[in-house]
Design an enzyme around this catalytic site. Structure first.
Site, PDB file in Angstrom:
ATOM      1  N   ASP A   1     -28.785 -29.373  -4.034  1.00  0.00           N
ATOM      2  CA  ASP A   1     -27.552 -29.582  -5.017  1.00  0.00           C
ATOM      3  C   ASP A   1     -27.706 -30.842  -5.676  1.00  0.00           C
ATOM      4  OD1 ASP A   1     -25.152 -28.764  -6.597  1.00  0.00           O
ATOM      5  OD2 ASP A   1     -23.945 -29.360  -5.246  1.00  0.00           O
TER       6      ASP A   1
ATOM      7  N   LEU B   1     -31.921 -31.068 -13.722  1.00  0.00           N
ATOM      8  CA  LEU B   1     -32.871 -32.115 -14.259  1.00  0.00           C
ATOM      9  C   LEU B   1     -32.398 -32.739 -15.444  1.00  0.00           C
ATOM     10  CD1 LEU B   1     -35.863 -29.647 -14.091  1.00  0.00           C
ATOM     11  CD2 LEU B   1     -35.136 -31.174 -12.425  1.00  0.00           C
ATOM     12  N   ARG B   2     -31.187 -32.309 -16.068  1.00  0.00           N
ATOM     13  CA  ARG B   2     -30.114 -33.153 -17.013  1.00  0.00           C
ATOM     14  C   ARG B   2     -30.646 -33.073 -18.143  1.00  0.00           C
ATOM     15  NH1 ARG B   2     -25.244 -32.999 -14.884  1.00  0.00           N
ATOM     16  NH2 ARG B   2     -24.727 -34.653 -13.456  1.00  0.00           N
TER      17      ARG B   2
END
Lengths: 434, 316
Positions: free
Chosen positions: A306, A64-65
């Protein structure tokens, strides 16, 4: 809100149910499948005729960064992508900046995610501090903060003693350790599978032994420590064969592959297309074919997206310098259907690999449909065609090797705990309807 | 994306990125054109107006003397304006991306980029990115390709041996890291050379190299036997640090080309080297300067071959 899902083909991998039926939802839970009591009053009726009603997808690897890489993607954008992809639960790896190695970071992430009222987020905590592979994190504290497992993401543990102790310590508490097997030395500087394509293109190579040697080490340590290990995103036929043998031997181990490695090979790199720079690298046709067979046979337990949104600045570079990774949350379902269609796998079995089985790996009571159970539901049109173009993706990461591919299967509704978190229409902006 | 990016719809050369996939007739046409430019290079006024007014940017992200200079000479003899950019020392160190650099230079009305870069595929990437009227010549990308070097080597072989269909060519040394070797192998197999050999220890050969159409040898005696052409590759000092080789001394003893080892080849064999040479590492001075060496003619022919390529891309 009481929602009545009418006339859908209801598929539940746990009970094996596959029939046209109505689903009744009340107070966030499934009230009944089939018929509701006469007193049931719906606030909304969803006509699911010609559509499939299945458990919300469970994704084992979605970056999700946040925190730290908000320029690549934000929680908002990626949770939207998850819902648009029918994903209602997802596990996020700890390779944020800073990594998820402190309870406060995990609590903040969970808090932020919960406030969005979308998919359920299950953080995987860092196995070692700063993911440096040296000192253990406070795993029990991290579990209390919400971590459902521990991992190094793509960071290596080069010191095997640290790995052995991390597994022992995790085994003490019964925590699951998620490892992507890769020998850091054999993979050093490599960007593509060590085969004819890398030879012809002159790309520094990563041999299959980089994975198999790590798998061998992990399997031996699992026997020794009794740790519960989940192997992530395998790429090579030989390591899958090793896992098959270990499972046959009674070892309690699970593994997954990504949608990319299920469909693509080194040949797809073409003329240095950086969208095909992935980690682990795309391997040979033989590897890919064995992955497909092993996912069907159950040696590989689950399929994951991924999901790795990467910004254009670091993707539009020469192949070797381009950051590896691809967006995937919105492709998980159609690429599962593509595999199922090509491999002649029934929908119940195919959907189990992106719902029930990953939920079991995560230790979640999720991934199935049953009366009294939380209403996490995905409704999709199996026949709807769409083309993967940047504008069709809600994720901030537009990079995917499947750009330009025709997909079949589109999510129409996603429900989390009885709430509609995604509602697709034929006019959905950016989607090129057939 | 999977269309051959260096040919236009008519099968003509739009960019020169790699020899891989180019038809034999096109290579022969390049050599014939280069033959014509040999005469130009021997005239008193060594200039033709084919590229007058064209702006050619030498875009070198990696240091080079010989290749950059011969491209510059070739462009100037075609009357083009040549701008040399040594990028490693300028914008890249200021954080500008590769494509930003290219866009900026394109905005200066470039007609052609001659690109050298440490990453395999860099020239392909630039070629994909630029406007249709701009041509890209790959002057070496990572380990991938160095097509003009491969072409000038073939041109040299044609000059000395005439035909390709009856030759045995042995390439000696670090094939793994060599863009030159890859371009030579593609060119040799395309031109119909029946026996292409590589000779090296296993640490310096890439996986499945035989699938490129070569026979693999690990010793000089059997590998050089009956060879008509012996190509020596440069060995870089890093190879000792990366555990590819124990020492330069041992390499020279087993794989360095000496007069004794050259005697395994045919008596009229020619010896080639793309330069720069490490004397006493991959080649002995007596061979490098000996009667069978065509190493300096290679450099001279490089100008004519590069003139041919540039004129075919941007000329008329």
């Amino acid at each position: 809100m009481n929602i009545h899902i009418k006339n859908g083909r209801v598929i539940d991998p746990k009970s094996g149910l596959d029939q046209v039926a109505d689903v009744y939802i009340a107070a966030g839970k499934i009230l009944a499948i089939g018929a509701a009591s006469e007193s049931y009053q719906s606030d909304r009726v969803i006509d699911a005729s010609e559509c499939i009603v299945c458990p919300g997808l469970v994704d084992l690897a979605a970056r999700l960064r946040e925190p730290g890489f908000e320029y690549k993607a934000t929680l908002e954008s990626e949770m939207n992508a998850a819902c648009a992809g029918g994903v209602t639960s997802l596990a996020c790896p700890p390779d944020t900046d800073p990594p998820l190695d402190e309870p406060g970071l995990v609590e903040m992430l969970k808090f932020r995610a919960q406030n969005l009222n979308q998919a359920r987020v299950y953080p995987i905590g860092a196995l070692t501090q700063k993911l440096e592979g040296q000192r253990l994190t406070e795993m029990a504290e991290l579990r209390d903060a919400g971590c459902v497992g521990f991992s190094q993401a793509d960071a290596p543990i080069t010191d095997t003693q640290v790995l052995a102790r991390a597994l022992e310590y995790a085994a003490t508490f019964g925590f699951t350790v998620w490892l992507r097997p890769q020998d850091a030395y054999l993979a050093r500087d490599g960007v593509a599978h060590d085969g004819f394509v890398a030879t012809r293109l002159g790309l520094p190579a990563i041999p299959s032994t980089a994975e198999t040697i790590a798998v061998a080490t992990i399997l031996l340590l699992v026997r020794e420590t009794g740790a519960r290990v989940h192997l992530c995103r395998l790429s090579s036929a030989q390591s899958i064969e090793m896992i098959r043998a270990a499972k046959a031997d009674g070892l309690d181990i699970t593994c997954d592959v990504s949608i990319n490695h299920l469909h693509l090979t080194e040949m797809d790199i073409g003329y240095f297309d950086p969208n095909y720079h992935l980690m682990p690298p795309l391997r040979s046709i033989r590897d890919r074919d064995l992955i497909r067979a092993a996912l069907a046979s159950g040696t590989i337990d689950a399929l994951c997206s991924d999901h790795t949104p990467v910004d254009d600045d670091v993707k539009q570079m020469p192949f070797g310098e381009a950051e590896p990774g691809a967006t995937g949350l919105e492709l998980l379902l159609p690429l599962t259907l593509k595999w199922a269609g090509e491999a002649r796998i029934g929908l119940v079995d195919a959907l189990a690999r992106i719902t029930l089985y990953p939920a079991e790996i995560l230790g979640l009571d999720a991934g199935y449909l049953a009366a009294g159970h939380a209403a996490d539901i995905c409704i999709f049109d199996q026949k709807a065609d769409w083309r993967v173009v940047a504008a069709a993706l809600k994720s901030q990461g537009k990079n995917t090797p499947f750009l330009g591919y025709e997909m079949q299967g589109r999510v129409i509704y996603t429900l989390v705990e009885g709430q509609i978190v995604f509602e697709g229409t034929c006019d959905r902006p950016g989607i090129e309807a057939d | 994306m999977n269309r051959n990016p260096q040919l236009n719809a008519d099968g003509n050369l739009r960019h020169l990125l790699t020899i891989d996939g180019l038809p034999r007739a096109l290579l022969t046409h390049i050599f014939d054109t280069a033959d014509g430019f040999i005469a130009v290079n021997e005239q008193e006024v060594r200039k033709v107006p084919l590229l007058r007014g064209k702006a050619i940017f030498n875009l070198f992200f990696e240091p080079s003397t010989r290749t950059r200079t011969t491209f510059e000479i070739a462009a100037k003899r075609l009357s083009a304006d040549v701008i040399n950019l040594n990028i490693s020392a300028s914008s890249q160190s200021k954080g500008e991306t590769l494509l930003d650099t290219v866009d900026n230079l394109a905005a200066m009305q470039a007609d052609m980029f001659i690109v050298r870069h440490a990453q395999s595929g860099a020239a392909h990437m630039i070629a994909r990115h630029v406007a249709p009227h701009i041509h890209v010549v790959n002057a070496g990308d990572g380990r991938h390709a160095h097509p003009t070097q491969g072409l000038l080597d073939m041109f040299t072989i044609r000059k000395y041996k005439g035909e390709f269909h009856n030759l045995c060519v042995a390439i000696v040394g670090d094939v793994l890291h060599s863009r030159v070797a890859r371009s030579q192998i593609h060119a040799l197999t395309t031109l119909g050379v029946p026996e292409v050999r590589v000779i090296a220890p296993k640490t310096l050969l890439p996986t499945a190299v035989e699938q490129m159409g070569v026979r693999v040898f690990h010793d000089m005696e059997s590998g050089l036997r009956n060879a008509d052409v012996v190509i020596i590759l440069r060995l870089q000092n890093e190879r000792m640090r990366g555990a590819h080789l124990p020492s330069a001394q041992e390499y020279f003893k087993y794989y360095g080309l000496t007069a004794e080892k050259l005697a395994y080849a045919r008596p009229d064999a020619i010896v080639m080297h793309p330069g720069p040479m490490n004397r006493g590492v991959e080649i002995d001075s007596s061979v490098a300067d000996g009667s069978q060496s065509v190493i300096l003619p290679q450099v001279t022919y490089g100008i004519a071959v590069r003139m041919a390529v540039m004129s075919m891309l941007a000329g008329n």
